[in-house]
Design an enzyme around this catalytic site. Structure first.
Site, PDB file in Angstrom:
ATOM      1  N   LYS A 128      13.058   3.395   9.175  1.00  0.00           N
ATOM      2  CA  LYS A 128      13.415   4.076   7.935  1.00  0.00           C
ATOM      3  C   LYS A 128      14.926   4.062   7.733  1.00  0.00           C
ATOM      4  CE  LYS A 128      13.956   8.649   6.022  1.00  0.00           C
ATOM      5  NZ  LYS A 128      13.888  10.088   6.286  1.00  0.00           N
ATOM      6  N   ASP A 146       9.483   7.253   3.695  1.00  0.00           N
ATOM      7  CA  ASP A 146       9.682   8.629   4.132  1.00  0.00           C
ATOM      8  C   ASP A 146       8.420   9.417   3.801  1.00  0.00           C
ATOM      9  OD1 ASP A 146       9.739   8.996   1.409  1.00  0.00           O
ATOM     10  OD2 ASP A 146      11.778   9.774   1.322  1.00  0.00           O
TER      11      ASP A 146
END
Length: 215
Positions: A128, A146
């Protein structure tokens, strides 16, 4: 319920992206304040399980106290923990930030790499965080998964997994590359304003006609 064909899904995805572009535009924007690449990297590490607003409050003074990566690399662990205490999980975050800064200074001469393998090898940097840097700094098509992206992509029927890495690869198959970076930016906005986790405002959502879970 009749299973959606690939052609039908592709048409629906195209409509969703058209509506997102119309609502939010196509300009890249990021909610974490930063002046350069390493500041964004540290801000993203701090943002785990923490709001961007809180991170921005912390980094406003943090980046003045530690003006470069060498300052972070030489930081006292307990002092840095105290500096970032309000972001939560401060023990691990402080340890990772110092280790990450040391590696960037010693191995990369203070530059943040763009390569996914090099980024994810840094302490505290997962896919991420790496994809935020690759997409927003280096303009390399990347999908950042996310909590908002994972949840809303499932609601829209574009993924069927809770695993963020699997979701990333599933989304890469259904979204055109020119919208990979925008997907995270737009879906975060949607998730914070309309499609909230606790009480989604389906009746107000501009995607409701293209969402299989809209009430």
């Amino acid at each position: 319920m009749k299973k959606e064909t690939k052609k039908e899904r592709d048409k629906r995805v195209a409509r969703i992206l058209e509506l997102l572009d119309k609502e939010y535009g196509t300009e890249y924007r990021i909610y974490l304040n930063h002046d350069n690449t390493w500041q964004l990297l540290i801000a993203v590490i701090l943002s785990a399980q923490c709001t961007d607003a809180r991170v921005n409050i912390v980094t406003e003074t943090l980046f003045k106290k530690y003006p470069d990566l060498s300052a972070f690399a030489a930081a006292d662990l307990k002092e840095l923990e105290n500096d970032i205490h309000s972001t939560g999980f401060y023990h691990n975050k402080a340890k990772n930030i110092i280790a990450c800064a040391k590696e960037l200074v010693e191995k990369y001469n203070g530059e943040v790499p763009s390569d996914i393998e090099a980024l994810t090898a840094l302490p505290g940097v997962g896919r991420k965080t790496a994809n935020v840097i690759r997409g927003n700094i280096y303009n390399i098509p990347s999908i950042v998964v996310d909590t908002h992206v994972k949840r809303i992509s499932r609601k829209l029927g574009l993924t069927d997994t809770d695993d963020p890495v699997k979701a990333e690869y599933e989304l890469m198959k259904v979204l055109p590359e020119d919208h990979w970076i925008l997907w995270n930016i737009d879906i975060i906005t949607l998730g914070r304003t309309i499609c909230t986790a606790r009480s989604p405002k389906c009746s107000e959502c501009f995607l409701r006609d293209n969402c299989p879970t809209a009430k």
